[in-house]
Design an enzyme around this catalytic site. Structure first.
Site, PDB file in Angstrom:
ATOM      1  N   LYS A  28       0.834  -1.213   0.000  1.00 19.59           N
ATOM      2  CA  LYS A  28       0.000   0.000   0.000  1.00 19.59           C
ATOM      3  C   LYS A  28       0.867   1.261   0.000  1.00 19.59           C
ATOM      4  O   LYS A  28       0.666   2.167  -0.816  1.00 19.59           O
ATOM      5  CB  LYS A  28      -0.919   0.004   1.231  1.00 19.59           C
ATOM      6  CG  LYS A  28      -1.616   1.348   1.452  1.00 19.59           C
ATOM      7  CD  LYS A  28      -2.439   1.388   2.719  1.00 19.59           C
ATOM      8  CE  LYS A  28      -1.668   1.619   3.979  1.00 19.59           C
ATOM      9  NZ  LYS A  28      -1.622   2.967   4.503  1.00 19.59           N
ATOM     10  N   ASN A  29       1.798   1.327   0.930  1.00 20.84           N
ATOM     11  CA  ASN A  29       2.521   2.596   1.090  1.00 20.84           C
ATOM     12  C   ASN A  29       3.498   2.876  -0.048  1.00 20.84           C
ATOM     13  O   ASN A  29       3.857   4.027  -0.291  1.00 20.84           O
ATOM     14  CB  ASN A  29       3.180   2.663   2.470  1.00 20.84           C
ATOM     15  CG  ASN A  29       2.126   2.826   3.558  1.00 20.84           C
ATOM     16  OD1 ASN A  29       0.991   3.220   3.283  1.00 20.84           O
ATOM     17  ND2 ASN A  29       2.487   2.500   4.796  1.00 20.84           N
ATOM     18  N   ARG A  46      -3.662  10.133   4.160  1.00 25.36           N
ATOM     19  CA  ARG A  46      -2.390  10.755   4.481  1.00 25.36           C
ATOM     20  C   ARG A  46      -1.567  11.018   3.215  1.00 25.36           C
ATOM     21  O   ARG A  46      -0.932  12.058   3.070  1.00 25.36           O
ATOM     22  CB  ARG A  46      -1.650   9.757   5.386  1.00 25.36           C
ATOM     23  CG  ARG A  46      -0.363  10.239   5.913  1.00 25.36           C
ATOM     24  CD  ARG A  46      -0.578  11.137   7.076  1.00 25.36           C
ATOM     25  NE  ARG A  46       0.622  11.830   7.443  1.00 25.36           N
ATOM     26  CZ  ARG A  46       0.634  13.008   8.010  1.00 25.36           C
ATOM     27  NH1 ARG A  46      -0.476  13.637   8.283  1.00 25.36           N
ATOM     28  NH2 ARG A  46       1.755  13.577   8.326  1.00 25.36           N
ATOM     29  N   CYS A 105      -4.816   8.021   9.405  1.00 27.08           N
ATOM     30  CA  CYS A 105      -5.142   7.425  10.698  1.00 27.08           C
ATOM     31  C   CYS A 105      -4.766   8.364  11.826  1.00 27.08           C
ATOM     32  O   CYS A 105      -3.718   9.017  11.780  1.00 27.08           O
ATOM     33  CB  CYS A 105      -4.395   6.103  10.867  1.00 27.08           C
ATOM     34  SG  CYS A 105      -5.129   4.759   9.933  1.00 27.08           S
ATOM     35  N   ARG A 136       1.384  13.858  13.605  1.00 28.04           N
ATOM     36  CA  ARG A 136       1.711  13.708  12.187  1.00 28.04           C
ATOM     37  C   ARG A 136       1.916  15.036  11.443  1.00 28.04           C
ATOM     38  O   ARG A 136       1.227  15.340  10.460  1.00 28.04           O
ATOM     39  CB  ARG A 136       0.652  12.843  11.492  1.00 28.04           C
ATOM     40  CG  ARG A 136       0.383  11.554  12.238  1.00 28.04           C
ATOM     41  CD  ARG A 136      -0.430  10.582  11.466  1.00 28.04           C
ATOM     42  NE  ARG A 136       0.338   9.893  10.436  1.00 28.04           N
ATOM     43  CZ  ARG A 136      -0.181   8.996   9.611  1.00 28.04           C
ATOM     44  NH1 ARG A 136      -1.444   8.683   9.682  1.00 28.04           N
ATOM     45  NH2 ARG A 136       0.566   8.397   8.719  1.00 28.04           N
ATOM     46  N   PRO A 137       2.864  15.853  11.902  1.00 30.15           N
ATOM     47  CA  PRO A 137       3.138  17.108  11.204  1.00 30.15           C
ATOM     48  C   PRO A 137       3.800  16.856   9.839  1.00 30.15           C
ATOM     49  O   PRO A 137       4.274  15.747   9.589  1.00 30.15           O
ATOM     50  CB  PRO A 137       4.131  17.817  12.134  1.00 30.15           C
ATOM     51  CG  PRO A 137       4.793  16.728  12.896  1.00 30.15           C
ATOM     52  CD  PRO A 137       3.796  15.602  13.013  1.00 30.15           C
ATOM     53  N   ILE A 138       3.820  17.884   8.977  1.00 31.36           N
ATOM     54  CA  ILE A 138       4.525  17.729   7.691  1.00 31.36           C
ATOM     55  C   ILE A 138       5.621  18.790   7.536  1.00 31.36           C
ATOM     56  O   ILE A 138       5.994  19.157   6.431  1.00 31.36           O
ATOM     57  CB  ILE A 138       3.554  17.749   6.480  1.00 31.36           C
ATOM     58  CG1 ILE A 138       2.714  19.041   6.442  1.00 31.36           C
ATOM     59  CG2 ILE A 138       2.648  16.544   6.468  1.00 31.36           C
ATOM     60  CD1 ILE A 138       2.072  19.272   5.078  1.00 31.36           C
ATOM     61  N   GLN A 162       8.761  18.614   7.915  1.00 29.63           N
ATOM     62  CA  GLN A 162       9.986  18.184   7.217  1.00 29.63           C
ATOM     63  C   GLN A 162       9.776  18.176   5.698  1.00 29.63           C
ATOM     64  O   GLN A 162      10.716  18.442   4.946  1.00 29.63           O
ATOM     65  CB  GLN A 162      10.425  16.793   7.697  1.00 29.63           C
ATOM     66  CG  GLN A 162      10.804  16.759   9.158  1.00 29.63           C
ATOM     67  CD  GLN A 162      11.906  17.745   9.503  1.00 29.63           C
ATOM     68  OE1 GLN A 162      12.985  17.743   8.897  1.00 29.63           O
ATOM     69  NE2 GLN A 162      11.638  18.618  10.454  1.00 29.63           N
ATOM     70  N   ASP A 170       3.967  -0.020  12.240  1.00 34.67           N
ATOM     71  CA  ASP A 170       2.730  -0.554  11.657  1.00 34.67           C
ATOM     72  C   ASP A 170       2.469  -2.006  12.078  1.00 34.67           C
ATOM     73  O   ASP A 170       1.430  -2.569  11.735  1.00 34.67           O
ATOM     74  CB  ASP A 170       2.782  -0.464  10.119  1.00 34.67           C
ATOM     75  CG  ASP A 170       2.697   0.974   9.643  1.00 34.67           C
ATOM     76  OD1 ASP A 170       2.374   1.859  10.448  1.00 34.67           O
ATOM     77  OD2 ASP A 170       2.977   1.219   8.447  1.00 34.67           O
ATOM     78  N   ILE A 191       7.556   5.895  17.410  1.00 35.46           N
ATOM     79  CA  ILE A 191       7.313   6.699  16.195  1.00 35.46           C
ATOM     80  C   ILE A 191       6.087   7.607  16.355  1.00 35.46           C
ATOM     81  O   ILE A 191       6.153   8.804  16.094  1.00 35.46           O
ATOM     82  CB  ILE A 191       7.107   5.800  14.950  1.00 35.46           C
ATOM     83  CG1 ILE A 191       8.201   4.727  14.857  1.00 35.46           C
ATOM     84  CG2 ILE A 191       7.019   6.636  13.674  1.00 35.46           C
ATOM     85  CD1 ILE A 191       9.569   5.187  14.435  1.00 35.46           C
ATOM     86  N   ARG A 210      -8.916   0.177   4.350  1.00 34.01           N
ATOM     87  CA  ARG A 210      -7.949   1.113   3.760  1.00 34.01           C
ATOM     88  C   ARG A 210      -6.666   0.399   3.370  1.00 34.01           C
ATOM     89  O   ARG A 210      -5.950   0.865   2.480  1.00 34.01           O
ATOM     90  CB  ARG A 210      -7.584   2.206   4.769  1.00 34.01           C
ATOM     91  CG  ARG A 210      -8.724   3.121   5.095  1.00 34.01           C
ATOM     92  CD  ARG A 210      -8.303   4.129   6.094  1.00 34.01           C
ATOM     93  NE  ARG A 210      -7.211   4.907   5.535  1.00 34.01           N
ATOM     94  CZ  ARG A 210      -6.807   6.054   5.999  1.00 34.01           C
ATOM     95  NH1 ARG A 210      -7.408   6.564   7.047  1.00 34.01           N
ATOM     96  NH2 ARG A 210      -5.818   6.697   5.444  1.00 34.01           N
TER      97      ARG A 210
END
Ligand code: EPZ
Length: 430
Positions: A22-23, A93, A117, A122-124, A126, A305, A327, A397
């Protein structure tokens, strides 16, 4: 409301085919917009998240042709708009990958802020830091991340945290930048290598993916390609742990055993036998499970995960185990549900202290997110009696045909939508 009805107690036995990752798929689908030529992608898992990505692509005029359930042809010749604010995309995401991909190709992107999720903040930052270092202006307005650049210039970027998303995103933005970009402290997950291989097959020049320093030499354009996505490490790991908790014997097929090493190692530590062959791993749980300690880490460490799945197994293992989540700060929400099935787990901050019990009992529970939802399914398969699991949209998902694959291993699980169907399931299984 749709739910899974499960009667536990059957050991899972047999073989199961693992689908595309998936990822990796989410990154690769976004990267496909970086050429106007046709790209054919095989082994795309048929999931809610991949469907949302494809729908978002169609919403800006990209041609998406579904050749079969797992093969898609994408032609991004006729992009009408560089603004992606489809409702479905806000929930996932990976929408952030359109930022790197569109910025890299068109020097402009406007994408709805990513959802996904609820497992932590979960900042962005970076991702944004990387885009800015390449010369883009980035702002957040009206719920959209807006990135623009006159010109993107290769540079040296040091990521402050090891981030899968930021590594892939900055890599995509840098592919057609002028000169060389070096990403330091890059994430090393198998899907990073897969996205890099995909981009290289389109003519990019990326070296070092899979190590913590990635070097990208800007090229003037990318071309069409045919590419097959790698197998899903986490889907495989979930079935491996399902074998462990049900005292089963399961061979997961179509996998890359190397990607599963940290998972296999923990299974062996808790008393399972793990046999590897070229593209399969067999897990046999003939002995009672024993305790261990585990800390989630970026690849090649034990994946976050897989944290709920191992916690479910340790909840049934003799002795006291400690699981540390390093994490995401909010990834133990499922423990309350597991406690209702009889688990003895205390959560303190980012640590779960688990005193193994001999048996879970069936209960009505709710999936709080994707991986925790899948882990609760495995708990229900191990439990005595009947369980129902709500909010299975989360599980869908990331797991294709989850009930069907489990049924093929002997599990008693069905997706039901009404009280009547639930009663029918109960009658059928007796
Ligand atoms: C990816 O999320 C995966 N999602 C997640 O999979 C997975 O749990 C995670 O990587 C870790 O392996 C996708 O690939 C779509 P990160 P991502 O950026 O990219 C912090 C699943 O179940 N961070 O590697 O969002 C962040 O808060 C899911 O399939 C920043 O501080 O994860 C976290 O603590 C859920 N600033 C850590 O880094 C940033 O700009 C790692 O996050 C980015 C991240």
């Amino acid at each position: 409301m749709e739910q899974y009805a499960i009667r536990g107690g059957n050991p899972l036995v047999g073989e199961v085919e693992i689908g595309g990752a998936k990822n990796a798929a989410l990154g690769i689908l976004a990267a496909a917009v970086m050429t106007e030529e046709t790209v054919t992608i095989e082994n795309v898992p048929d999931l809610r998240d991949t469907a949302a990505m494809l729908q978002a692509m169609e919403s800006i005029g990209i041609r998406v042709e579904r050749i079969d359930r797992h093969t898609v042809k994408i032609t991004a010749k006729s992009i009408q708009d560089l603004v992606i604010e489809e409702d479905s995309i806000k929930k996932i995401r990976a929408s952030y990958y359109f930022l790197g991909a569109l910025l890299g190709k068109y020097r402009r992107a406007e994408v709805a802020l990513p959802g996904g999720c609820n497992i932590g903040l979960r900042p962005i930052d970076q991702h944004i830091k990387g885009f800015r270092a390449l010369g883009a202006e980035v702002k957040i307005e009206r719920g959209l991340v807006i990135a623009r650049a006159q010109q993107l210039k290769g540079t040296h970027i040091y990521l402050d945290v090891v981030s899968v998303g930021a590594t892939i995103n900055v890599m995509m933005a840098a592919v057609m930048a002028e000169g060389q970009t070096i990403i330091e402290n890059a994430a090393k997950e198998p899907h990073i290598v897969d996205v890099a291989n995909f981009l290289n097959s389109m003519g990019a020049n990326i070296k070092g993916a899979g190590t913590d320093v990635i070097r990208i030499k800007g090229v003037s354009g990318l071309h069409g390609t045919e590419y097959a996505i790698i197998p899903d490490q986490i889907e495989a790991g979930t079935f491996m742990f399902a074998a462990a908790v049900t005292k089963g014997d399961v061979t997961v097929k179509n996998v890359i055993p190397k990607h599963l090493e940290s998972i296999s190692a923990k299974l062996m530590e808790i008393g399972c036998e793990v046999e590897e062959s070229d593209d399969a791993v067999r897990v046999v749980a003939a002995k009672p499970l024993t305790h261990t300690h585990v800390k989630t880490l970026p690849y090649p460490g034990f994946p976050t995960d897989m944290q709920p799945q191992i916690t479910v197994a340790l909840g049934l293992s003799k002795g006291t185990s400690i699981v540390t989540e390093s994490i995401f700060e909010n990834r133990f929400k499922y423990v309350d549900e597991l406690t209702r099935m009889g688990a003895n787990i205390k959560v303190e901050g980012n640590t779960a202290i688990i005193d193994g019990v001999s048996q879970y009992t069936g209960a009505s529970i709710t999936a709080p997110d994707l991986r925790a939802g899948a882990a609760l399914v495995t708990a229900a398969l191990a439990a005595e009696g009947i369980s129902t699991i709500d909010d299975i949209k989360f599980i869908e998902r990331g797991y294709e045909d989850f009930p069907q694959k489990l049924q093929s291993l002997g599990a008693q699980i069905e997706k039901v939508s009404t009280e009547r169907e639930l009663q029918k399931f109960k009658l059928k299984i007796g």
